[in-house]
Design an enzyme around this catalytic site. Structure first.
Site, PDB file in Angstrom:
ATOM      1  N   TYR A  18       0.814  -1.216   0.000  1.00  7.87           N
ATOM      2  CA  TYR A  18       0.000   0.000   0.000  1.00  7.87           C
ATOM      3  C   TYR A  18       0.854   1.276   0.000  1.00  7.87           C
ATOM      4  CZ  TYR A  18      -4.063  -2.946   0.985  1.00  7.87           C
ATOM      5  OH  TYR A  18      -5.057  -3.881   0.915  1.00  7.87           O
ATOM      6  N   TYR A 149     -13.185  -2.014   5.667  1.00  6.29           N
ATOM      7  CA  TYR A 149     -12.083  -2.854   5.192  1.00  6.29           C
ATOM      8  C   TYR A 149     -12.023  -4.084   6.079  1.00  6.29           C
ATOM      9  CZ  TYR A 149      -7.299  -4.511   4.513  1.00  6.29           C
ATOM     10  OH  TYR A 149      -6.200  -5.289   4.265  1.00  6.29           O
ATOM     11  N   ASP A 241     -15.795  -8.616  13.382  1.00  2.98           N
ATOM     12  CA  ASP A 241     -14.387  -8.522  13.005  1.00  2.98           C
ATOM     13  C   ASP A 241     -13.653  -7.737  14.089  1.00  2.98           C
ATOM     14  OD1 ASP A 241     -11.922  -8.132  11.909  1.00  2.98           O
ATOM     15  OD2 ASP A 241     -12.632  -7.331   9.998  1.00  2.98           O
ATOM     16  N   LYS A 270      -3.673  -9.320  14.960  1.00  5.37           N
ATOM     17  CA  LYS A 270      -2.938  -8.185  15.509  1.00  5.37           C
ATOM     18  C   LYS A 270      -2.598  -8.351  16.988  1.00  5.37           C
ATOM     19  CE  LYS A 270      -4.566  -4.888  12.024  1.00  5.37           C
ATOM     20  NZ  LYS A 270      -3.337  -4.498  11.344  1.00  5.37           N
TER      21      LYS A 270
END
Length: 439
Positions: A18, A149, A241, A270
């Site tokens: 990205y 996202y 999520d 994470k």
């Protein structure tokens, strides 16, 4: 090798995610980091930066924890890897048990993967196969929210709500099961969409409990409970999520606990290892898991070579020990309030739009001048420039949708003096941005 040598080699060979090569070239190459301790990072030249985004929201316990390094080393010496499809390691068993104990309700079955995108991908496949096994093979659609996202693999991109950075139109046609609500906080719109699509064709609703990439939107009190009731009514699975929000980031161990909502499936990554090892997980309620118990047909048709990697599991176990021992969930709630109060003092800056968030997941929205609602003509340019200015002043942040929202998600060990530095540095960055008069 000098710093300039390293940066040149990076420009010649390293393709960064990205990130535009031309932008890096204009800066002379990427910043090369070599050391971390607590909330701070150092580059090759010894310059120090406050990690205002917790190494891409992952670093819960802070950098440089010797305790984790030693646990990783011990596991490497004992058993570095195994066939995770047919055999189990002790760390994987212990970690699955630990997560089941931490997760709310009967979320007690844990399927390991290696990233957040893979966790979402696995969750979607679970939902699809679950309905097939329930005799409802036409339940194939997954509803998500615009601007969100959920990952960069093709299945996850199918439920990407046109998040600005993913440019998913480049990769069309994508799998066609994704459906989207325009207003991310409208339960009525979601209900109307379910009816329009026909409930018997909808497998799951996928959402992050508090908006993260989509603008740090904290929902009103009845929003998640109402969606839970809606999913129950229509027989639809609810997937939360929690890749970013899990493991204390928002002031609860899992964000859905703020509203006492129990999802059917929860995705994690994470913070599960604080980034010390790559890892993700899908946590599933017992009734959903029981649908997969039977013969070959019922076996979940999915797996990752490195899912449940013993070294990653060993790191996660120590990471969770530290989170609990140091009461970092409560600390996130306390320091999150202090950080948000500080960010709101920046309202005197003409390019300050608003600050909002939950726990240590906060953001600052930019605008062009003092007029309400007036944004930069090119939000991505403004956000990127603000990020670079802040970094030059010693503060690391990242930019969220649609390019003019700066995210702050520091390690949960952050103290008041470090929060003060973050706010003061952000104030200086906004002052510089105003002087540049970006359009």
């Amino acid at each position: 090798m000098t710093y300039s040598d390293l940066r040149k080699l990076a420009m010649d060979h390293l393709w960064m995610a990205y990130t535009q090569w031309n932008d890096l070239a204009a800066e002379g190459g990427p910043v090369v980091l070599v050391r971390g301790e607590g909330c701070w990072l150092w580059d090759v030249e010894g310059r120090r930066y406050l990690d205002g985004v917790g190494a891409l929201e992952a670093c819960i316990i802070g950098h440089g924890r010797q305790e984790l390094a030693e646990a990783i080393g011990r596991q490497l010496e004992a058993l570095e890897f195994l066939d995770v499809f047919r055999y189990a390691s002790e760390p994987a068993i212990r970690l699955a048990t630990r997560i089941a104990a931490l997760a709310p309700g009967d979320l007690n079955r844990v399927f390991f993967v290696t990233s957040g995108s893979e966790a979402v991908e696995a969750a979607i496949k679970m939902a699809r196969q679950y309905h097939v096994l329930q005799g409802e093979p036409y339940r194939i659609k997954v509803i998500a929210r615009r601007g969100t996202y959920h990952g960069c693999t093709f299945g996850a991109m199918a439920v990407d709500g046109n998040y600005w950075a993913t440019k998913k139109h480049f990769f069309e046609p994508l799998p066609s099961f994704g459906r989207f609500v325009l207003d991310p906080l409208s339960v009525e719109e979601l209900a109307n969409l379910i009816e329009f699509e026909r409930p018997e064709t909808v497998a799951a609703v996928l959402l992050d409990p508090a908006g993260t990439a989509s603008g740090l939107a904290v929902p009103p009190p009845d929003y998640l409970p109402a969606i839970r009731r809606l999913c129950n009514y229509y027989g639809i699975l609810l997937i939360c999520d929690e890749v970013i929000t899990g493991f204390g980031r928002t002031g609860q161990m899992f964000c859905c606990q703020h509203w006492d909502v129990l999802p059917d499936i929860m995705t994690l990554s994470k913070g599960i290892t604080s980034g010390y090892q790559p890892m993700g997980a899908v946590v599933v309620r017992e009734p959903v898991f029981q649908a997969f118990v039977g013969g070959w047909r019922e076996t979940f048709a999915h797996g990752h070579t490195f899912g449940g990697h013993p070294v990653a599991c060993a790191a996660a176990l120590v990471n969770i020990d530290i989170i609990e021992r140091e009461a970092l969930v409560n600390r996130a709630a306390e320091m999150g309030r202090y950080l948000l109060d500080g960010l709101n003092t920046l309202h005197a800056r003409r390019c300050f739009g608003w600050a909002r968030g939950i726990g240590l997941l906060c953001g600052v929205k930019l605008k062009r001048d003092g007029k309400a609602g007036q944004t930069f003509v090119n939000p991505a340019v403004a956000g990127r420039r603000a990020r670079v200015i802040a970094r030059e002043l010693g503060l690391m942040t990242i930019v969220l949708h649609p390019g003019d929202l700066l995210l702050f998600a520091p390690p949960l060990i952050i103290g008041r003096e470090e929060v003060d530095f973050l706010v003061e540095t952000m104030d200086r960055a906004l002052a510089t941005l105003e002087r540049e008069k970006l359009e």
